[in-house]
Design an enzyme around this catalytic site. Sequence first.
Site, PDB file in Angstrom:
ATOM      1  N   LYS A 187     109.244  15.689 135.630  1.00 43.67           N
ATOM      2  CA  LYS A 187     110.167  15.759 134.256  1.00 43.67           C
ATOM      3  C   LYS A 187     110.796  14.336 133.870  1.00 43.67           C
ATOM      4  O   LYS A 187     111.000  13.610 134.833  1.00 43.67           O
ATOM      5  CB  LYS A 187     111.126  16.767 134.246  1.00 43.67           C
ATOM      6  CG  LYS A 187     110.484  18.187 133.891  1.00 43.67           C
ATOM      7  CD  LYS A 187     111.678  19.161 133.687  1.00 43.67           C
ATOM      8  CE  LYS A 187     111.161  20.692 133.304  1.00 43.67           C
ATOM      9  NZ  LYS A 187     112.157  21.809 133.320  1.00 43.67           N
ATOM     10  N   HIS A 230     120.122  29.824 130.445  1.00 44.85           N
ATOM     11  CA  HIS A 230     120.766  29.484 132.071  1.00 44.85           C
ATOM     12  C   HIS A 230     122.072  30.168 132.268  1.00 44.85           C
ATOM     13  O   HIS A 230     122.240  30.778 133.165  1.00 44.85           O
ATOM     14  CB  HIS A 230     121.030  28.026 132.040  1.00 44.85           C
ATOM     15  CG  HIS A 230     119.919  26.983 131.873  1.00 44.85           C
ATOM     16  ND1 HIS A 230     119.733  25.845 131.335  1.00 44.85           N
ATOM     17  CD2 HIS A 230     118.737  27.006 132.595  1.00 44.85           C
ATOM     18  CE1 HIS A 230     118.468  25.260 131.435  1.00 44.85           C
ATOM     19  NE2 HIS A 230     118.100  25.970 132.509  1.00 44.85           N
ATOM     20  N   SER A 234     115.569  24.022 127.626  1.00 44.91           N
ATOM     21  CA  SER A 234     116.221  22.762 127.389  1.00 44.91           C
ATOM     22  C   SER A 234     115.274  21.940 126.398  1.00 44.91           C
ATOM     23  O   SER A 234     115.589  21.179 125.602  1.00 44.91           O
ATOM     24  CB  SER A 234     116.560  22.135 128.678  1.00 44.91           C
ATOM     25  OG  SER A 234     117.122  22.672 129.659  1.00 44.91           O
ATOM     26  N   ARG A 260     111.098  33.801 132.062  1.00 47.03           N
ATOM     27  CA  ARG A 260     111.060  34.143 130.637  1.00 47.03           C
ATOM     28  C   ARG A 260     109.650  34.763 130.315  1.00 47.03           C
ATOM     29  O   ARG A 260     109.277  35.882 130.733  1.00 47.03           O
ATOM     30  CB  ARG A 260     111.063  32.923 129.860  1.00 47.03           C
ATOM     31  CG  ARG A 260     112.580  32.323 129.525  1.00 47.03           C
ATOM     32  CD  ARG A 260     112.506  31.124 129.320  1.00 47.03           C
ATOM     33  NE  ARG A 260     111.948  30.093 130.024  1.00 47.03           N
ATOM     34  CZ  ARG A 260     111.776  28.792 130.020  1.00 47.03           C
ATOM     35  NH1 ARG A 260     112.604  28.270 129.295  1.00 47.03           N
ATOM     36  NH2 ARG A 260     111.144  28.085 130.945  1.00 47.03           N
TER      37      ARG A 260
HETATM   38  O1  PNS Z   1     114.690  23.822 135.753  1.00 46.37           O
HETATM   39  P1  PNS Z   1     113.171  23.512 136.347  1.00 46.37           P
HETATM   40  O2  PNS Z   1     112.851  21.804 136.041  1.00 46.37           O
HETATM   41  O3  PNS Z   1     112.290  24.274 136.321  1.00 46.37           O
HETATM   42  O4  PNS Z   1     113.597  23.085 137.915  1.00 46.37           O
HETATM   43  C1  PNS Z   1     112.415  23.042 139.246  1.00 46.37           C
HETATM   44  C2  PNS Z   1     113.456  22.338 140.215  1.00 46.37           C
HETATM   45  C3  PNS Z   1     114.268  21.417 139.854  1.00 46.37           C
HETATM   46  C4  PNS Z   1     114.159  23.657 140.814  1.00 46.37           C
HETATM   47  C5  PNS Z   1     112.224  22.208 141.261  1.00 46.37           C
HETATM   48  O5  PNS Z   1     111.521  21.272 140.748  1.00 46.37           O
HETATM   49  C6  PNS Z   1     112.591  21.962 142.788  1.00 46.37           C
HETATM   50  O6  PNS Z   1     113.280  22.832 143.448  1.00 46.37           O
HETATM   51  N1  PNS Z   1     112.914  20.658 142.912  1.00 46.37           N
HETATM   52  C7  PNS Z   1     113.359  20.086 144.146  1.00 46.37           C
HETATM   53  C8  PNS Z   1     112.425  19.435 145.256  1.00 46.37           C
HETATM   54  C9  PNS Z   1     111.896  20.652 145.634  1.00 46.37           C
HETATM   55  O7  PNS Z   1     112.392  21.354 146.405  1.00 46.37           O
HETATM   56  N2  PNS Z   1     110.533  20.920 145.460  1.00 46.37           N
HETATM   57  C10 PNS Z   1     109.593  21.829 146.056  1.00 46.37           C
HETATM   58  C11 PNS Z   1     109.859  23.232 145.625  1.00 46.37           C
HETATM   59  S1  PNS Z   1     108.611  24.054 146.045  1.00 46.37           S
END
Ligand code: PNS
Length: 161
Positions: A41, A17, A128, A90
């Site tokens: 998650k 990150h 993570s 990645r």
């Molecule tokens: O590190 P991650 O878990 O891959 O991040 C994913 C994250 C938190 C960026 C994604 O789940 C997100 O944007 N969540 C917020 C809710 C949202 O906007 N969801 C729609 C995205 S299409």
Amino acid sequence: MKIAVCPGSFDPVTLGHMDIINRASKLFDKVIVLVMVNSAKKYSFSVEERVELLQKVIKDLPNVTVDSSEGLLADYLKEKEASAIVKGLRAVTDFEYEFQMALANKKLYPEAETVFLVTKSENMYLSSSIVKEIASYGGEITDFVPEPILGTIKERLVKEK
Ligand code: PNS
């Protein structure tokens, strides 16, 4: 002013990150690292803890700040008038999920572009979840997380086991 948002779970922040955040800080005037909720998650660290850990490791980057949101990324982008979402890519396994999110975010907030930065090869395998798995067995995570937060992460994850 070009504002970019680096959204993610950051549970916890890794050197992978940090590489992406560092590189984004050179491309945009302002970068907001945004701690969010991924409904798929289960988290080890609370939103407040994840924000605190990030604040400790971005303090030398003058144009980077940390924030959190439990809502939609698109709504946050709109509120901040951000022009980009920066994400690290990645392996090809990341691609389908990231592609889907990029398209959904574009639909919800067309003013922002999703920019993918290809991870450094040494971080290809780093996540993570891998850090948490290794730490929970008492394994060495020195090469995976920023030094200033190593102790906090180890302490928490060993205890969690
Ligand atoms: O590190 P991650 O878990 O891959 O991040 C994913 C994250 C938190 C960026 C994604 O789940 C997100 O944007 N969540 C917020 C809710 C949202 O906007 N969801 C729609 C995205 S299409």
